[in-house]
Every structure is written in C-alpha cells, then in structure tokens.
Design a protein around this motif. Structure first.
Motif, short mmCIF file in Angstrom:
data_model
loop_
_atom_site.label_atom_id
_atom_site.label_comp_id
_atom_site.label_asym_id
_atom_site.label_seq_id
_atom_site.Cartn_x
_atom_site.Cartn_y
_atom_site.Cartn_z
N ARG A 1 40.49 -18.85 9.76
CA ARG A 1 39.99 -17.80 9.02
C ARG A 1 40.19 -16.28 9.61
NH1 ARG A 1 34.72 -18.51 5.51
NH2 ARG A 1 36.37 -19.64 4.10
N VAL A 2 39.88 -16.41 10.69
CA VAL A 2 40.14 -15.07 11.59
C VAL A 2 41.55 -14.87 11.82
CG1 VAL A 2 40.01 -14.18 13.99
CG2 VAL A 2 37.93 -15.35 13.00
N PHE A 3 42.41 -15.90 11.95
CA PHE A 3 43.98 -15.88 12.15
C PHE A 3 44.49 -15.11 10.82
CE2 PHE A 3 48.06 -18.05 13.28
CZ PHE A 3 48.28 -17.02 14.16
N LEU A 4 44.07 -15.61 9.76
CA LEU A 4 44.63 -14.88 8.56
C LEU A 4 43.83 -13.64 8.02
CD1 LEU A 4 43.89 -18.24 6.05
CD2 LEU A 4 46.03 -17.00 6.13
N HIS A 5 42.87 -13.34 8.58
CA HIS A 5 42.42 -12.12 8.46
C HIS A 5 42.83 -10.93 9.29
CE1 HIS A 5 39.30 -8.75 7.63
NE2 HIS A 5 38.76 -8.88 8.98
N LEU A 6 43.49 -11.26 10.40
CA LEU A 6 43.96 -10.41 11.30
C LEU A 6 45.54 -10.23 10.66
CD1 LEU A 6 42.94 -11.53 14.81
CD2 LEU A 6 41.97 -9.58 13.60
N TYR B 1 48.04 -17.77 -1.45
CA TYR B 1 47.82 -19.07 -1.10
C TYR B 1 48.57 -20.01 -2.09
CZ TYR B 1 44.80 -19.46 -5.24
OH TYR B 1 44.06 -19.28 -6.76
N TRP B 2 49.08 -21.09 -1.24
CA TRP B 2 50.03 -21.99 -1.86
C TRP B 2 49.15 -23.23 -2.41
CZ3 TRP B 2 53.51 -25.48 1.58
CH2 TRP B 2 54.09 -26.59 0.65
N HIS C 1 49.92 -21.56 3.20
CA HIS C 1 49.58 -23.00 3.41
C HIS C 1 47.96 -22.83 3.88
CE1 HIS C 1 48.68 -26.98 4.76
NE2 HIS C 1 48.92 -26.96 6.18
N HIS C 2 47.66 -22.12 4.98
CA HIS C 2 46.44 -21.85 5.71
C HIS C 2 45.25 -21.19 4.55
CE1 HIS C 2 45.65 -23.91 9.15
NE2 HIS C 2 47.08 -23.86 9.40
N ALA C 3 46.15 -20.24 3.77
CA ALA C 3 45.22 -19.59 2.81
C ALA C 3 44.52 -20.44 2.07
CB ALA C 3 46.01 -18.42 2.03
N ASN C 4 45.38 -21.61 1.56
CA ASN C 4 44.88 -22.52 0.56
C ASN C 4 43.54 -23.28 1.20
OD1 ASN C 4 45.28 -23.69 -1.79
ND2 ASN C 4 46.15 -25.67 -0.99
N LEU C 5 44.21 -23.74 2.68
CA LEU C 5 43.06 -24.30 3.22
C LEU C 5 41.80 -23.72 3.08
CD1 LEU C 5 45.15 -25.70 6.17
CD2 LEU C 5 44.14 -27.14 4.35
N ASP C 6 41.97 -22.35 3.54
CA ASP C 6 40.67 -21.49 3.55
C ASP C 6 40.02 -21.21 2.36
OD1 ASP C 6 39.40 -19.37 5.29
OD2 ASP C 6 40.04 -18.30 3.41
#
Ligand SMILES: [Cu+2]
Length: 272
Positions: free
Chosen positions: A105-110, A126-127, A220-225
C-alpha cells in the motif's frame, strides 16, 4: 524558501520523508498544504487536488490510458521507477506474510505520488482479474514493454501470460478469502493468489527482484489493495487491522507504519 520548508520544516510531510524526489518539486499547492495550519482552510479548498479515484483499467478513457503510460515513462526516465524496483528487490520482509498488503500500500502510494509530479490527475488503475471481463491480460498494455534502468541493472520487460482459463481458476479462490473473519485467514490465500497472478503474467512479473518494472505490476497490486480495502470494510473483515507490532509494523525502508496506512482516504485515494 521551498527548500527550507521541505527539508527542515517541522511539519514536513510523511510523504516527502519517504520519497525525497518529491521535495525537489514543491508546487505552490504543496507549499500551502504544509502551512495550512496558519491559513484558513475554507478559503483555500480550490488549491487542493481532489482525492485520487483509482478506476478499473478497462474503464479508463483512451486519454487516461495514454496519460498513465506517459507518466510511467516520465518516472522511468527520471530514475524514480528504477529506485522503486530496486527497493522492491531488497529484503524488507514484504512478501508471504502479514506485511504484504500494508507494505505494498505504501509502495503504490509512493508510485502514485511520483506519477503526480508529471500528471497530477493520473491515478493507478486496478486490474480486476476477479471478474470474467478482467480475466485476460489488459489489452492496452500488451505493447507496453519498457526498458527500466535501476541503480544496479537494466531490465527489458517481457511477459508470457498463461491461458485466460488459468487466471479464472486462480481468481476463483477470492470469494473464500473474502469470507474469512480474521486478517491472518484472509491474507494467507490472498498471498497465494497474488503470487499466482505474478506467475500467470510470467517473464518480468514472475521475478520479485524486477517485477515492478512491468507497468501491470502496479495494476495487479492496486487490485490486491482494493480487495484488502473491500474486505476490511466488509462485515467479515470488521475493520480488523494487520496484527503487526514493533519493527514489523514499520514499512521499511520508509517511515510509514501500519497505522499510517489504515485509511485509504487519509492517503488520498479511493477505489471506484
Ligand atoms: Cu511485491
């Protein structure tokens, strides 16, 4: 003055401590945000960017798709993306445990804030591979295969997506995960599904030391988030936070803690 505020100001933004490149590009809006306690917020609302609405990738307009790719290329050219890729390749205990979701979540935000340096209105799409319509590689990214120079290596993004049916089979585990009533039971299967989608995309995405070089990593990670947010907000999730304490609760190499990332609204985004 901006230099002073960014580096020494007592109210230096958490974000700027964590992504120093942002401190080099202080906009007037950011400057005002830092000093907002001295000002009348009501009169300044027009200066603030609206909350970032992260949309499903297939719902983006052609313009939004090209702006995302453009901003991605810009942070690739300026070296920010390469730095993020190398950080992801380092050991921060960010995979296969309770830190997976808060760390990313931090990684995506940055990443999203870095995109905002070039396109303030771009948000991470997000996918949604949980729906039949999303169970194939996103068409508009098929030809987007960047070369990413990190501080330590050069990555030529490649992929080898599996059959669509396999993606559907992987995603079929999501409803059972969403029904779990504690974080550990939820994050266990989500961790596995997360890894299976990485492997399904194949190539660069299947190797954690380079995977964020592929733009689809972020979708992909946005979808997990998003799934985490949906679970957390649901009756099953019941607003249960990850059971992280001490050093485990600090999303190194950054200073964000687990409590800093509980509210996506406070981080400035929403899923639509
Ligand atoms: Cu990762």
């Amino acid at each position: 003055m901006t230099e002073h505020l960014a580096k020494e100001g007592p109210h230096m933004l958490l974000l700027e401590r964590n992504l120093p490149v942002l401190a080099q590009s202080m906009t007037f809006s950011k400057l005002v945000q830092e000093n907002v306690r001295f000002l009348n917020l009501k009169d300044l609302r027009w200066l603030f960017p609206p909350i970032c609405h992260r949309k499903e990738q297939a719902a983006l307009t052609e313009n939004e798709k090209s702006r995302f790719i453009c901003a991605f290329d810009m942070i690739n050219s300026d070296g920010t993306l390469g730095q993020l890729v190398d950080i992801h390749g380092q050991m921060h205990m960010q995979h296969t445990n309770a830190r997976l979701l808060p760390w990313h979540r931090v990684f995506l935000h940055l990443f999203e804030e870095a995109l905002h340096n070039y396109h303030p209105d771009v948000c991470v799409p997000y996918w949604d591979w949980t729906t039949p319509e999303g169970q194939h590689f996103p068409n508009w990214l098929v030809g987007v295969l960047p070369t990413v120079h990190t501080p330590t290596r050069t990555i030529n993004v490649v992929r080898a997506p599996g059959p669509d049916g396999s993606l559907a089979a992987i995603a079929s585990g999501v409803p059972a995960a969403m029904a779990k009533t504690n974080y550990g039971d939820f994050t266990g299967p989500i961790n596995g599904i997360h890894g299976s989608v990485h492997i399904w995309v194949g190539g660069t995405m299947s190797d954690a030391s380079v995977s964020p070089a592929d733009p689809v990593f972020w979708l992909h990670h946005a979808n997990l988030d998003r799934l985490w947010w949906a679970w957390y907000s649901s009756a099953a999730g019941g607003h249960e936070n990850p059971p992280l304490v001490g050093a485990d609760a600090v999303m190194d190499p950054w200073t964000y803690t687990e409590t800093d990332v509980r509210s996506i609204a406070a981080l400035g985004y929403a899923y639509v």
